[in-house]
Design a protein around this motif. Structure first.
Motif, PDB file in Angstrom:
ATOM      1  N   ARG A 390      -1.390 -10.318   2.604  1.00 51.92           N
ATOM      2  CA  ARG A 390      -0.294 -10.195   1.647  1.00 51.92           C
ATOM      3  C   ARG A 390      -0.684 -10.782   0.292  1.00 51.92           C
ATOM      4  NH1 ARG A 390       2.588 -11.316   6.489  1.00 51.92           N
ATOM      5  NH2 ARG A 390       2.609 -13.572   6.047  1.00 51.92           N
ATOM      6  N   ALA A 393      -3.028  -8.375  -1.512  1.00 49.45           N
ATOM      7  CA  ALA A 393      -2.330  -7.194  -2.034  1.00 49.45           C
ATOM      8  C   ALA A 393      -1.734  -7.445  -3.415  1.00 49.45           C
ATOM      9  CB  ALA A 393      -1.242  -6.764  -1.060  1.00 49.45           C
ATOM     10  N   ARG A 399      -6.003  -4.897  -5.148  1.00 50.73           N
ATOM     11  CA  ARG A 399      -4.845  -4.004  -5.104  1.00 50.73           C
ATOM     12  C   ARG A 399      -5.241  -2.533  -4.961  1.00 50.73           C
ATOM     13  NH1 ARG A 399      -2.307  -5.084 -10.033  1.00 50.73           N
ATOM     14  NH2 ARG A 399      -1.752  -7.084  -9.120  1.00 50.73           N
ATOM     15  N   ARG A 403      -4.437  -0.118  -1.704  1.00 49.70           N
ATOM     16  CA  ARG A 403      -3.597   1.075  -1.830  1.00 49.70           C
ATOM     17  C   ARG A 403      -4.268   2.304  -1.230  1.00 49.70           C
ATOM     18  NH1 ARG A 403      -1.485   0.320  -8.086  1.00 49.70           N
ATOM     19  NH2 ARG A 403       0.212  -1.150  -7.625  1.00 49.70           N
ATOM     20  N   ARG A 409       3.162  -0.689   1.479  1.00 55.32           N
ATOM     21  CA  ARG A 409       3.115  -2.157   1.519  1.00 55.32           C
ATOM     22  C   ARG A 409       3.860  -2.695   2.743  1.00 55.32           C
ATOM     23  NH1 ARG A 409       2.341  -4.994  -3.351  1.00 55.32           N
ATOM     24  NH2 ARG A 409       2.889  -6.834  -2.130  1.00 55.32           N
ATOM     25  N   LEU A 412       1.673  -2.910   5.783  1.00 57.46           N
ATOM     26  CA  LEU A 412       0.449  -3.701   5.623  1.00 57.46           C
ATOM     27  C   LEU A 412       0.478  -4.930   6.531  1.00 57.46           C
ATOM     28  CD1 LEU A 412      -2.143  -3.753   3.896  1.00 57.46           C
ATOM     29  CD2 LEU A 412      -0.931  -5.233   2.300  1.00 57.46           C
TER      30      LEU A 412
END
Length: 593
Positions: A390, A393, A399, A403, A409, A412
């Motif tokens: 987390r 991300a 990032r 993606r 998200r 994830l």
């Protein structure tokens, strides 16, 4: 009414229609039926010879060995058929001469069959005479029923041809290495019989346009084996390069041209020319694939990410340094706590995806499971990946990568970390060593000493009976569906003059059966020359020590009490020149990274 009559007529035609025609199935079963009867007769002759054994008369023992050899040769004429179509039945005839644990259900298998008789006959025929006779009677009774396996038997041409191509792989990897008969040293003769059988089974399939090429290749390979009476000095590399590999290539082309390609039995990729070419193994059959480039790129970045460890000091690359061929050069790696080593040596990650079990003790079934275990292990990384993913991300450097592999998200989680790193590790299969270049056609890539070393590796030194070609690890040919574990009696240090038993129980700790006590996975010896120290405990610091250990017969050969050692304890009696050549070959397996 007319529709009803038409339907009845169609059904009558269907009932009267002949069975699906095949090209060579009948020829194959005809060969099997005759050869099965001959095998049963050879077992009877072997039993009679063993009954006549008198331990005070060596001639009676030699006669029994000769009859055993004949029985083995007779068995090789039906082995390809039994192994493919009746694998369970085949196990009683040629099971390894040791107590086995059948994965994944941990079923116990006692030694039985021809290999077991060989071990007893060469050990103490007088002492084990009754046990050998018991084995003979069991085999004799079973062999008499072999033709009955054809009752209601059905097969396709594609299956027959796959059984043949797998038998050719068996010849190239097991027979010429003496895997089935290391004491009789009849492997070259057995390879010849197997090729003769292949020749007979293939006749209905070989079209006139292929007769010249395939016929000549088969004849040449058989002639080369027929001259190879001296097992220890047979030129295996010449046989592979000039006979077996071209034969495999043209056999594959014929099967493809006939549109009869199937892959029911293993992980081999039949789109490659031969088993020594990159891509010869189907990665998905080994627990996963390399993944797409985005997942691999993400995994490569994570591989060097120290924040996956609790104190930010350790990454995967800490113990598997690319500059050191993905090892760390230590007997045992340093974990998360400064100065504290983990339990075992860090093996190279190169080619690690070509196994059905991970870690030295095989406790993880997949790379993903292994990576998860290492990251969470309190001694190794002690990480909290669910929290870190987390955080990653939210960072610019991660990032975009995240993606691409996980657009949502909400979905994830830490699983993507294990998948990504595993995808990267699966790309670590360069296959660009001097040996690989030689096999691919560059005949200047190996020295004469390295050629001799390969022939020793696959012959007298018996390395190839555990480190199976072409991966040179414990993935067992010809289907490559099982990873082998061996009990070697590894010593606690490299002092082989005063050996002490290593206390590590190996696979026994996760699979508590006595026949796994001290058992460890057989790693690849690709890049072995640059990934010292060796063994699960890093006890042997040089290839010279490793060769000496095996030359002496492992722990038992050195005098240690290892009751279930699977490595033969009989010394190899390698000369100093042979040891040097063997090590020279191992150097030829070093990849250029």
């Amino acid at each position: 009414m007319w529709k009803a009559l038409a339907l009845c007529f169609a059904l009558l035609l269907l009932a009267a229609a002949p069975e699906r025609e095949t090209i060579g199935v009948q020829n194959c079963t005809d060969h099997y039926r005759v050869d099965a009867i001959a095998f049963a007769a050879s077992v009877k002759e072997m039993r009679i010879a063993i009954e006549k054994i008198d331990s005070t008369h060596t001639q009676s023992i030699e006669q029994a060995k000769e009859k055993l050899k004949n029985a083995r040769l007779a068995y090789k004429r039906i082995a390809f058929f039994l192994d493919y179509f009746f694998f369970t039945s085949s196990r009683i005839y040629n099971r390894p001469p040791k107590n086995e644990i059948e994965e994944p259900h941990l079923e116990y298998g006692a030694p039985t069959g021809l290999q077991y008789i060989e071990a007893l006959l060469f050990d103490n025929p007088g002492l084990y005479k009754q046990e050998m006779l018991r084995q003979c009677r069991f085999l004799e009774t079973s062999a008499e029923d072999l033709p009955a396996l054809l009752y209601n038997f059905e097969a396709s041409d594609a299956q027959v041809l796959e059984s043949v191509r797998l038998e050719l792989v068996r010849v190239m990897t097991l027979s010429i290495s003496g895997f089935d008969a290391p004491l009789l040293k009849s492997g070259i003769n057995e390879a010849l019989v197997s090729l003769q059988t292949i020749d007979g089974v293939l006749k209905p399939y070989i079209q006139s346009s292929q007769k010249h090429v395939l016929g000549d290749l088969l004849a040449g390979a058989e002639a080369a084996l027929a001259k190879g009476d001296d097992f220890d000095h047979f030129d295996r590399l010449h046989f592979l390069i000039h006979h077996a590999l071209p034969l495999q290539e043209h056999l594959g082309s014929m099967i493809s041209g006939m549109e009869l390609v199937i892959n029911e039995k293993g992980v081999l990729n039949y789109n490659t020319k031969n088993i020594f070419r990159p891509g010869a193994f189907t990665q998905t059959a080994l627990g996963g694939d390399k993944g797409d480039s985005a997942l691999t790129d993400f995994g490569e970045k994570l591989f060097f990410e120290t924040r996956l460890s609790s104190n930010g000091t350790r990454s995967c690359a800490s113990c598997h340094n690319p500059a050191l061929h993905f090892t760390d050069g230590l007997p045992r790696s340093i974990g998360i706590h400064p100065g504290q080593a983990v339990r075992r040596n860090a093996p190279s990650l190169l080619y690690s995806s070509f196994q059905h079990a991970q870690f030295w003790d095989g406790r993880a079934r997949t790379l993903e499971e292994q990576i998860r275990t290492v990251i969470h292990d309190s001694l190794e990384m002690n990480g909290k990946p669910a929290e870190m993913i987390r955080k990653f991300a939210r960072e610019r450097q991660y990032r975009r990568l995240i993606r691409k592999v996980s657009p949502s998200r909400k979905a994830l989680n830490d699983t993507i970390i294990y998948k990504a790193i595993a995808a990267y590790v699966r790309t670590l299969q360069p296959f660009n060593s001097d040996f690989d270049r030689y096999i691919a056609g560059d005949r200047t890539a190996l020295t004469d000493h390295q050629v001799k070393g390969f022939n020793l590796f696959m012959g007298k030194a018996q390395c190839g009976t555990c480190h199976f070609a072409p991966l040179f690890n414990g993935l067992i040919p010809p289907t490559y569906t099982l990873t082998e574990f061996e009990i070697l009696g590894t010593t606690a240090s490299d002092d082989l003059l005063h050996p002490k038993t290593d206390p590590d129980q190996g696979r026994f700790e996760t699979r508590p059966t006595p026949y796994y006590r001290g058992a460890f996975k057989t790693p690849t010896v690709r890049n072995a020359a640059v990934t010292a120290p060796y063994m699960h405990n890093g006890a042997l610091g040089s290839l010279e020590k490793v060769v000496e250990f095996y030359d002496k017969g492992g722990g038992v050969g050195l005098g240690l009490a290892i009751p279930d050692q699977t490595l033969p304890a009989t010394p190899l009696n390698l000369s100093e020149e042979e040891k040097s050549d063997l090590i020279a070959f191992l150097h030829s397996l070093t990849d250029r990274l």
